[in-house]
Design a protein around this motif. Structure first.
Motif, short mmCIF file in Angstrom:
data_model
loop_
_atom_site.label_atom_id
_atom_site.label_comp_id
_atom_site.label_asym_id
_atom_site.label_seq_id
_atom_site.Cartn_x
_atom_site.Cartn_y
_atom_site.Cartn_z
N GLY A 181 0.79 -1.22 0.00
CA GLY A 181 0.00 0.00 0.00
C GLY A 181 0.81 1.27 0.00
N LEU A 182 2.13 1.18 -0.21
CA LEU A 182 2.97 2.37 -0.22
C LEU A 182 2.66 3.26 -1.42
CD1 LEU A 182 6.48 0.92 0.75
CD2 LEU A 182 5.10 2.51 2.11
N LEU A 183 2.88 4.55 -1.24
CA LEU A 183 2.76 5.49 -2.36
C LEU A 183 3.83 5.17 -3.42
CD1 LEU A 183 2.31 8.83 -0.37
CD2 LEU A 183 0.53 7.52 -1.54
N PRO A 184 3.61 5.59 -4.66
CA PRO A 184 4.60 5.29 -5.70
C PRO A 184 5.90 6.08 -5.55
CG PRO A 184 2.83 6.65 -6.58
CD PRO A 184 2.40 6.22 -5.22
N VAL A 185 5.87 7.20 -4.82
CA VAL A 185 7.06 8.04 -4.66
C VAL A 185 7.09 8.58 -3.23
CG1 VAL A 185 7.24 8.76 -7.08
CG2 VAL A 185 5.76 10.04 -5.52
N ASN A 186 8.26 9.08 -2.83
CA ASN A 186 8.38 9.76 -1.55
C ASN A 186 8.68 11.24 -1.77
OD1 ASN A 186 11.36 10.17 -1.58
ND2 ASN A 186 11.42 7.94 -1.40
N TYR A 187 8.67 11.99 -0.70
CA TYR A 187 8.82 13.45 -0.79
C TYR A 187 10.13 13.85 -1.45
CZ TYR A 187 8.99 18.34 0.77
OH TYR A 187 9.06 19.70 0.82
N ASP A 188 11.21 13.21 -1.05
CA ASP A 188 12.51 13.58 -1.60
C ASP A 188 12.59 13.37 -3.11
OD1 ASP A 188 13.45 14.29 0.90
OD2 ASP A 188 14.20 12.28 1.34
N GLN A 189 11.84 12.41 -3.62
CA GLN A 189 11.90 12.11 -5.04
C GLN A 189 11.13 13.11 -5.90
OE1 GLN A 189 10.36 8.09 -4.82
NE2 GLN A 189 12.39 7.18 -5.03
N ILE A 190 10.13 13.77 -5.32
CA ILE A 190 9.32 14.66 -6.15
C ILE A 190 9.22 16.09 -5.61
CG2 ILE A 190 7.91 12.94 -7.32
CD1 ILE A 190 6.36 14.63 -4.39
N ARG A 191 9.96 16.39 -4.58
CA ARG A 191 9.89 17.74 -4.01
C ARG A 191 10.37 18.79 -5.02
NH1 ARG A 191 14.09 18.49 0.85
NH2 ARG A 191 13.12 20.54 0.72
N ARG A 192 11.29 18.39 -5.90
CA ARG A 192 11.73 19.24 -7.01
C ARG A 192 11.64 18.41 -8.29
NH1 ARG A 192 14.40 23.73 -4.86
NH2 ARG A 192 15.05 23.48 -2.68
#
Length: 314
Positions: A181-192
């Motif tokens: 059930g994890l999201l496909p990405v984390n914050y560090d990967q899409i913050r920029r």
């Protein structure tokens, strides 16, 4: 001390004469096991694995009495990892041996070498990647115990850190369900993030849409996101007036797609800069829209786009 030197000489001679790397690891493990060692690990009576689960990260944690804690961690968008944290610096920094061995009540089972790992001076003493972490987890499921051996910082004896397999299976099953059930990405990967465009174009590709879909999915799950900065850019080909209009169109295309997927318009700050902030001498690198997520409490550096289009300064 002479015994340790003698055994290390034997190891080098064996390797030189064609012994495998695995044999060398087993020899070192045997030496460490037969020498008086400072051993740390949970016993049967206090072996507990704690599951921490969310859409952002799944982790399994075991307290290691007298040493610290052992953590299997799986962040959204990444692979499984494992690390040891210590409240005291007991091991000498350097290379350590990691094996999966049988507990004392299962004699006669040969240990499986996992490999050499690095012991650091940081609080996170040891970190390993997906391969090693998976071997360790599978070993625990089979009733084995991963064991790390490294020279002591304070004396000549080794330090052994062992993970207990007792009470591991049930939390691991919960961990596997959490991972699904994890999201496909984390914050560090899409913050920029960066969306490229063709010359004179303002059309999103399928890859661009997938990136934006992942951003939407993450933002909807993370209530701490308070701003999304969308900055349109162009190359320097053509007039500045046309380039400014094109960069504005690109930024609006991205913003409209995000809104169509369900993001609140109030989150979005849309700006256009024309060819004012090039990141490269290559025109294709400058035809872009940059997207930056900002969490509550982060410095609101959003007044002016800097040269690379990915960071902002006030």
């Amino acid at each position: 001390m002479r015994r340790g030197v003698s055994m290390m000489k034997f190891k080098r001679k064996s390797t030189k004469e064609g012994g495998t790397a695995v044999a060398g690891v087993l020899l070192l493990w045997t030496f460490a096991s037969s020498t008086v060692a400072s051993s740390y690990g949970a016993g049967i009576e206090n072996s507990r694995w704690y599951l921490s689960e969310s859409v952002f990260e799944c982790s399994l944690v075991q307290e290691v009495p007298g040493f610290g804690r052992a953590v299997f961690s799986h962040r959204a968008g990444e692979d499984l990892a494992f690390y040891l944290e210590s409240t005291v610096a007991l091991m000498e920094p350097g290379r350590a041996q990691l094996v999966v061995e049988a507990p004392v009540w299962r004699p006669g089972v040969a240990p499986r070498p996992v490999g050499a790992v690095t012991v650091s001076d940081d609080k996170r003493v040891v970190s390993v990647g997906a391969r090693e972490a998976s071997i360790m987890a599978q070993g625990l499921l089979k009733g084995m115990q991963p064991t790390l051996t490294r020279a002591s910082r304070y004396d000549q004896g080794p330090v052994r850190i062992s993970l207990s397999n007792v009470n591991f299976s049930a939390p691991y099953a919960g961990y596997m369900q959490c991972v699904s059930g994890l999201l496909p990405v984390n914050y560090d990967q899409i913050r920029r993030s960066r969306v490229p465009f063709a010359s004179g174009g303002a059309v999103l590709s399928e890859a661009d849409q997938t990136l934006l879909d992942n951003i939407v999915t993450y933002v909807m799950a993370d209530s701490t996101i308070e701003r999304i900065l969308i900055d349109g850019h162009s190359d320097s080909v053509g007039s500045r007036i046309d380039n400014r209009a094109l960069s504005e169109e690109r930024a609006k295309v991205v913003a409209e797609y995000l809104k169509a997927q369900g993001l609140d318009e109030e989150l979005l700050i849309v700006r256009s800069h024309g060819d004012q902030f090039p990141v490269s001498r290559r025109h294709r690198d400058n035809r872009r829209v940059t997207i930056r997520l900002q969490r509550q409490g982060e410095r609101p550096e959003f007044q002016q786009a800097s040269g690379n289009g990915d960071t902002f300064s006030g």
